[in-house]
Design a protein around this motif. Structure first.
Motif, PDB file in Angstrom:
ATOM      1  N   ARG A   1       7.465  -5.771  16.135  1.00 23.94           N
ATOM      2  CA  ARG A   1       6.709  -5.608  14.860  1.00 23.94           C
ATOM      3  C   ARG A   1       7.226  -5.547  14.040  1.00 23.94           C
ATOM      4  O   ARG A   1       7.759  -4.967  13.399  1.00 23.94           O
ATOM      5  CB  ARG A   1       5.287  -5.080  15.108  1.00 23.94           C
ATOM      6  N   ILE A   2       6.964  -6.708  12.749  1.00 24.64           N
ATOM      7  CA  ILE A   2       7.526  -6.909  11.545  1.00 24.64           C
ATOM      8  C   ILE A   2       7.445  -5.968  10.330  1.00 24.64           C
ATOM      9  O   ILE A   2       8.102  -4.583   9.589  1.00 24.64           O
ATOM     10  CB  ILE A   2       6.731  -7.986  10.607  1.00 24.64           C
ATOM     11  N   ARG A   3       5.757  -4.724  11.167  1.00 22.15           N
ATOM     12  CA  ARG A   3       6.097  -3.797   9.743  1.00 22.15           C
ATOM     13  C   ARG A   3       6.995  -3.119  10.463  1.00 22.15           C
ATOM     14  O   ARG A   3       7.436  -2.025   9.693  1.00 22.15           O
ATOM     15  CB  ARG A   3       4.998  -3.425  10.144  1.00 22.15           C
ATOM     16  N   ASP A   4       7.466  -2.615  11.639  1.00 21.06           N
ATOM     17  CA  ASP A   4       8.084  -1.762  12.105  1.00 21.06           C
ATOM     18  C   ASP A   4       9.949  -1.494  12.014  1.00 21.06           C
ATOM     19  O   ASP A   4      10.110  -0.919  11.329  1.00 21.06           O
ATOM     20  CB  ASP A   4       8.281  -1.043  13.754  1.00 21.06           C
ATOM     21  N   GLU A   5      10.266  -2.785  12.031  1.00 25.99           N
ATOM     22  CA  GLU A   5      11.100  -3.688  11.196  1.00 25.99           C
ATOM     23  C   GLU A   5      11.295  -2.676   9.564  1.00 25.99           C
ATOM     24  O   GLU A   5      12.665  -2.672   9.253  1.00 25.99           O
ATOM     25  CB  GLU A   5      11.366  -4.753  10.364  1.00 25.99           C
ATOM     26  N   ILE A   6      10.684  -3.173   8.798  1.00 21.21           N
ATOM     27  CA  ILE A   6      10.648  -2.902   7.829  1.00 21.21           C
ATOM     28  C   ILE A   6      10.125  -1.410   7.292  1.00 21.21           C
ATOM     29  O   ILE A   6      10.300  -0.762   5.714  1.00 21.21           O
ATOM     30  CB  ILE A   6      10.252  -3.920   6.538  1.00 21.21           C
ATOM     31  N   GLY A   7       9.281  -0.709   7.934  1.00 19.14           N
ATOM     32  CA  GLY A   7       9.355   1.002   7.575  1.00 19.14           C
ATOM     33  C   GLY A   7       7.783   1.964   7.292  1.00 19.14           C
ATOM     34  O   GLY A   7       7.569   2.110   6.977  1.00 19.14           O
ATOM     35  N   LEU A   8       6.988   0.033   7.598  1.00 14.16           N
ATOM     36  CA  LEU A   8       5.833   0.773   6.944  1.00 14.16           C
ATOM     37  C   LEU A   8       4.681   1.286   8.093  1.00 14.16           C
ATOM     38  O   LEU A   8       4.867   0.529   9.567  1.00 14.16           O
ATOM     39  CB  LEU A   8       4.422  -1.729   6.320  1.00 14.16           C
ATOM     40  N   GLN A   9       3.429   1.515   8.112  1.00 16.30           N
ATOM     41  CA  GLN A   9       2.906   2.289   8.978  1.00 16.30           C
ATOM     42  C   GLN A   9       1.511   1.180   8.659  1.00 16.30           C
ATOM     43  O   GLN A   9       1.032   1.855   7.220  1.00 16.30           O
ATOM     44  CB  GLN A   9       3.459   3.447   8.765  1.00 16.30           C
ATOM     45  N   GLU A  10       0.955   1.509   9.967  1.00 11.55           N
ATOM     46  CA  GLU A  10      -0.832   1.641  10.054  1.00 11.55           C
ATOM     47  C   GLU A  10      -1.378   2.134   8.343  1.00 11.55           C
ATOM     48  O   GLU A  10      -0.763   3.281   8.674  1.00 11.55           O
ATOM     49  CB  GLU A  10      -1.752   2.066  10.551  1.00 11.55           C
ATOM     50  N   GLY A  11      -2.307   2.199   6.860  1.00 12.14           N
ATOM     51  CA  GLY A  11      -2.517   3.177   6.379  1.00 12.14           C
ATOM     52  C   GLY A  11      -2.261   2.545   4.875  1.00 12.14           C
ATOM     53  O   GLY A  11      -1.970   3.454   4.131  1.00 12.14           O
ATOM     54  N   ASP A  12       0.024   2.321   4.992  1.00 15.19           N
ATOM     55  CA  ASP A  12       0.126   2.398   3.815  1.00 15.19           C
ATOM     56  C   ASP A  12      -0.784   1.079   2.686  1.00 15.19           C
ATOM     57  O   ASP A  12      -0.853   0.835   3.180  1.00 15.19           O
ATOM     58  CB  ASP A  12       2.181   1.910   3.654  1.00 15.19           C
ATOM     59  N   VAL A  13       0.079   1.846   0.692  1.00 11.01           N
ATOM     60  CA  VAL A  13      -0.652   0.713   0.369  1.00 11.01           C
ATOM     61  C   VAL A  13      -0.213  -0.085  -0.417  1.00 11.01           C
ATOM     62  O   VAL A  13       0.910   0.365  -0.746  1.00 11.01           O
ATOM     63  CB  VAL A  13      -1.623   1.035  -0.749  1.00 11.01           C
ATOM     64  N   ILE A  14       0.589  -1.429   0.058  1.00 12.35           N
ATOM     65  CA  ILE A  14       1.448  -2.081  -0.695  1.00 12.35           C
ATOM     66  C   ILE A  14       0.702  -2.356  -2.430  1.00 12.35           C
ATOM     67  O   ILE A  14      -0.599  -2.429  -2.795  1.00 12.35           O
ATOM     68  CB  ILE A  14       1.500  -3.350  -0.586  1.00 12.35           C
ATOM     69  N   ALA A  15       1.750  -1.951  -3.181  1.00 12.98           N
ATOM     70  CA  ALA A  15       1.302  -1.365  -4.492  1.00 12.98           C
ATOM     71  C   ALA A  15       2.097  -2.405  -5.422  1.00 12.98           C
ATOM     72  O   ALA A  15       1.851  -2.567  -6.083  1.00 12.98           O
ATOM     73  CB  ALA A  15       2.111   0.124  -5.230  1.00 12.98           C
ATOM     74  N   GLN A  16       3.125  -2.873  -5.543  1.00 12.17           N
ATOM     75  CA  GLN A  16       3.954  -3.982  -5.840  1.00 12.17           C
ATOM     76  C   GLN A  16       5.077  -4.303  -4.701  1.00 12.17           C
ATOM     77  O   GLN A  16       5.636  -4.471  -4.177  1.00 12.17           O
ATOM     78  CB  GLN A  16       4.735  -2.735  -6.888  1.00 12.17           C
ATOM     79  N   VAL A  17       5.493  -5.909  -5.190  1.00  6.86           N
ATOM     80  CA  VAL A  17       6.090  -6.577  -4.551  1.00  6.86           C
ATOM     81  C   VAL A  17       7.011  -7.450  -5.686  1.00  6.86           C
ATOM     82  O   VAL A  17       6.552  -7.831  -6.444  1.00  6.86           O
ATOM     83  CB  VAL A  17       5.179  -8.151  -3.416  1.00  6.86           C
ATOM     84  N   GLY A  18       7.997  -7.339  -5.352  1.00  4.15           N
ATOM     85  CA  GLY A  18       9.269  -8.181  -6.649  1.00  4.15           C
ATOM     86  C   GLY A  18       8.143  -6.861  -7.866  1.00  4.15           C
ATOM     87  O   GLY A  18       8.536  -6.056  -7.732  1.00  4.15           O
TER      88      GLY A  18
END
Length: 59
Positions: A1-18
């Motif tokens: 899964r892509i989130r596993d490859e980039i280190g995200l877990q269920e429940g993480d909240v993305i605060a900033q992209v770029g």
């Protein structure tokens, strides 16, 4: 899964992209589209009240 490859877990909240602060799923999607075409994507996310950062390339 892509989130596993980039280190995200269920429940993480993305605060900033770029350089874009994220306040909705739509904003995150648009930012990934915009920054993903330029090279590595820098992401700040919140997990358990702590902030982390990661970067990765979109394929």
């Amino acid at each position: 899964r892509i989130r596993d490859e980039i280190g995200l877990q269920e429940g993480d909240v993305i605060a900033q992209v770029g350089q874009t602060r994220i306040n909705s799923a739509e904003a995150a999607s648009s930012a990934f589209d915009r920054y993903g075409a330029r090279g590595p994507v820098f992401v700040v996310f919140e997990r358990n009240r702590q902030y982390f950062q990661t970067s990765f390339y979109l394929r």
